[in-house]
Design a protein around this motif. Structure first.
Motif, PDB file in Angstrom:
ATOM      1  N   PHE A  68     117.380  -3.013  68.716  1.00  0.00           N
ATOM      2  CA  PHE A  68     117.292  -3.292  70.109  1.00  0.00           C
ATOM      3  C   PHE A  68     118.673  -3.649  70.842  1.00  0.00           C
ATOM      4  O   PHE A  68     118.721  -3.563  71.892  1.00  0.00           O
ATOM      5  CB  PHE A  68     115.960  -4.199  70.088  1.00  0.00           C
ATOM      6  CG  PHE A  68     114.760  -3.607  69.711  1.00  0.00           C
ATOM      7  CD1 PHE A  68     114.460  -2.664  69.956  1.00  0.00           C
ATOM      8  CD2 PHE A  68     113.885  -4.397  68.930  1.00  0.00           C
ATOM      9  CE1 PHE A  68     113.136  -1.871  69.497  1.00  0.00           C
ATOM     10  CE2 PHE A  68     112.612  -3.961  68.525  1.00  0.00           C
ATOM     11  CZ  PHE A  68     112.407  -2.646  68.881  1.00  0.00           C
ATOM     12  N   ALA A  69     119.124  -4.546  69.980  1.00  0.00           N
ATOM     13  CA  ALA A  69     120.517  -5.164  70.899  1.00  0.00           C
ATOM     14  C   ALA A  69     121.345  -3.983  71.290  1.00  0.00           C
ATOM     15  O   ALA A  69     122.069  -3.845  72.373  1.00  0.00           O
ATOM     16  CB  ALA A  69     121.048  -6.327  69.889  1.00  0.00           C
ATOM     17  N   ALA A  70     121.723  -2.948  70.075  1.00  0.00           N
ATOM     18  CA  ALA A  70     122.297  -1.944  70.700  1.00  0.00           C
ATOM     19  C   ALA A  70     122.055  -1.255  71.844  1.00  0.00           C
ATOM     20  O   ALA A  70     122.794  -0.435  72.774  1.00  0.00           O
ATOM     21  CB  ALA A  70     122.553  -1.022  69.392  1.00  0.00           C
ATOM     22  N   LEU A  71     120.551  -0.876  72.010  1.00  0.00           N
ATOM     23  CA  LEU A  71     119.981  -0.058  73.007  1.00  0.00           C
ATOM     24  C   LEU A  71     119.983  -0.858  74.249  1.00  0.00           C
ATOM     25  O   LEU A  71     120.458  -0.246  75.294  1.00  0.00           O
ATOM     26  CB  LEU A  71     118.380  -0.044  72.472  1.00  0.00           C
ATOM     27  CG  LEU A  71     118.040   0.998  71.639  1.00  0.00           C
ATOM     28  CD1 LEU A  71     116.513   1.024  71.398  1.00  0.00           C
ATOM     29  CD2 LEU A  71     118.610   2.456  71.999  1.00  0.00           C
ATOM     30  N   ALA A  72     120.036  -2.035  74.289  1.00  0.00           N
ATOM     31  CA  ALA A  72     120.167  -3.102  75.410  1.00  0.00           C
ATOM     32  C   ALA A  72     121.596  -3.001  76.142  1.00  0.00           C
ATOM     33  O   ALA A  72     121.992  -2.781  77.188  1.00  0.00           O
ATOM     34  CB  ALA A  72     119.735  -4.229  75.257  1.00  0.00           C
ATOM     35  N   SER A  73     122.655  -3.014  75.071  1.00  0.00           N
ATOM     36  CA  SER A  73     123.998  -2.894  75.255  1.00  0.00           C
ATOM     37  C   SER A  73     124.239  -1.718  76.102  1.00  0.00           C
ATOM     38  O   SER A  73     125.102  -1.400  77.021  1.00  0.00           O
ATOM     39  CB  SER A  73     124.685  -3.206  74.209  1.00  0.00           C
ATOM     40  OG  SER A  73     126.362  -3.002  74.403  1.00  0.00           O
ATOM     41  N   ARG A  74     123.588  -0.462  75.337  1.00  0.00           N
ATOM     42  CA  ARG A  74     123.846   0.704  76.141  1.00  0.00           C
ATOM     43  C   ARG A  74     123.582   0.937  77.362  1.00  0.00           C
ATOM     44  O   ARG A  74     123.916   1.572  78.313  1.00  0.00           O
ATOM     45  CB  ARG A  74     123.482   1.975  75.107  1.00  0.00           C
ATOM     46  CG  ARG A  74     123.843   3.294  75.464  1.00  0.00           C
ATOM     47  CD  ARG A  74     122.948   4.084  74.443  1.00  0.00           C
ATOM     48  NE  ARG A  74     123.213   5.599  74.842  1.00  0.00           N
ATOM     49  CZ  ARG A  74     122.533   6.670  74.177  1.00  0.00           C
ATOM     50  NH1 ARG A  74     121.894   6.360  73.157  1.00  0.00           N
ATOM     51  NH2 ARG A  74     122.870   7.808  74.751  1.00  0.00           N
ATOM     52  N   ARG A  75     122.279   0.477  77.739  1.00  0.00           N
ATOM     53  CA  ARG A  75     121.568   0.427  79.051  1.00  0.00           C
ATOM     54  C   ARG A  75     122.638  -0.281  79.867  1.00  0.00           C
ATOM     55  O   ARG A  75     122.690   0.269  81.138  1.00  0.00           O
ATOM     56  CB  ARG A  75     120.338  -0.086  78.826  1.00  0.00           C
ATOM     57  CG  ARG A  75     119.172   0.892  78.313  1.00  0.00           C
ATOM     58  CD  ARG A  75     117.781   0.254  78.434  1.00  0.00           C
ATOM     59  NE  ARG A  75     116.691   1.122  77.761  1.00  0.00           N
ATOM     60  CZ  ARG A  75     116.175   0.470  76.583  1.00  0.00           C
ATOM     61  NH1 ARG A  75     116.251  -0.654  76.349  1.00  0.00           N
ATOM     62  NH2 ARG A  75     115.335   1.277  76.050  1.00  0.00           N
ATOM     63  N   ARG A  76     122.955  -1.491  79.586  1.00  0.00           N
ATOM     64  CA  ARG A  76     123.764  -2.186  80.547  1.00  0.00           C
ATOM     65  C   ARG A  76     124.987  -1.361  80.945  1.00  0.00           C
ATOM     66  O   ARG A  76     125.466  -1.462  82.043  1.00  0.00           O
ATOM     67  CB  ARG A  76     124.399  -3.414  80.005  1.00  0.00           C
ATOM     68  CG  ARG A  76     123.138  -4.484  79.827  1.00  0.00           C
ATOM     69  CD  ARG A  76     123.653  -5.980  79.780  1.00  0.00           C
ATOM     70  NE  ARG A  76     124.286  -6.076  78.355  1.00  0.00           N
ATOM     71  CZ  ARG A  76     123.421  -6.417  77.320  1.00  0.00           C
ATOM     72  NH1 ARG A  76     122.259  -6.576  77.050  1.00  0.00           N
ATOM     73  NH2 ARG A  76     124.204  -6.485  75.911  1.00  0.00           N
TER      74      ARG A  76
END
Length: 209
Positions: free
Chosen positions: A195-203
């Motif tokens: 989830f942290a990786a996905l959030a970072s990608r979205r940012r």
């Protein structure tokens, strides 16, 4: 399923004279249930030119709490006198004529004479309250009655008795650790990282848009 009868236990016969004369009134722990220990292996009897045949007769199925009638029959060998030892885990043994109960096992009270080539020891077994397969171990000694420990021979026999109609054995409790539980113990940490990786990608995508 457990062994009765995992077994009835067996009776080993030690008819002893001389230095081992006390065993003429019976001995236990020689039925074959205890790591195969026998009269010959313990240095008690041996040297006979012929080996007897030992058989166990009786029902192979009982209901929980039922009493079954059994016989240990020794045929052949030196064939003058006979002795025995019977043992079983989980069931109750009751002595018949010429035998006695010692520490939960059966053994002869006195050496029994052969009749028409065989000697017979009758006994009974009370089935336990727990279902399973019980193994009866027995050993019979055929001796020449020369008051020595030579010229004698023994043999063993077993009989399995299936007990039904009682309670089932308690299930074996599996180890709480290992298996799937151990394999999934790290799952929450993995999900957090995803989830942290996905959030970072979205940012990053938002900044570029």
């Amino acid at each position: 399923m457990r062994s009765i009868l995992s077994s009835v236990g067996a009776v080993a016969v030690c008819l002893v004279a001389g230095s081992a004369f006390a065993n003429s009134t019976g001995i236990t722990g020689r039925s074959g249930k205890q790591n195969g220990l026998s009269c010959t292996a313990s240095g008690c009897h041996g040297g006979g030119s012929s080996t007897p045949t030992v058989t166990l007769e009786g029902p192979t199925a009982l209901s929980a709490g039922q009493t079954g009638q059994y016989s240990l029959i020794i045929t052949g060998g030196p064939g003058v006198k006979a002795g025995m030892n019977v043992a079983v885990d989980g069931a109750t043994l009751t002595a018949g004529s010429g035998s006695k109960v010692v520490a939960g096992e059966l053994t002869h009270s006195l050496p029994k004479g052969f009749t028409d080539g065989s000697a017979r020891f009758d006994f009974s077994l009370v089935a336990p309250a727990t279902n399973g397969t019980y193994k009866v171990f027995a050993a019979g000694n055929s001796v020449n009655d020369n008051k020595l420990e030579t010229g004698d021979a023994h043999a063993n026999a077993t009989l399995e008795v299936v007990v039904t109609g009682g309670s089932d054995p308690a299930p074996i409790k599996e180890d709480d650790e290992g298996g799937c539980s151990a394999a999934t113990s790290g799952a929450p940490a993995v999900l957090i990282a995803v989830f942290a990786a996905l959030a970072s990608r979205r940012r990053r995508q938002s900044r570029q848009g």
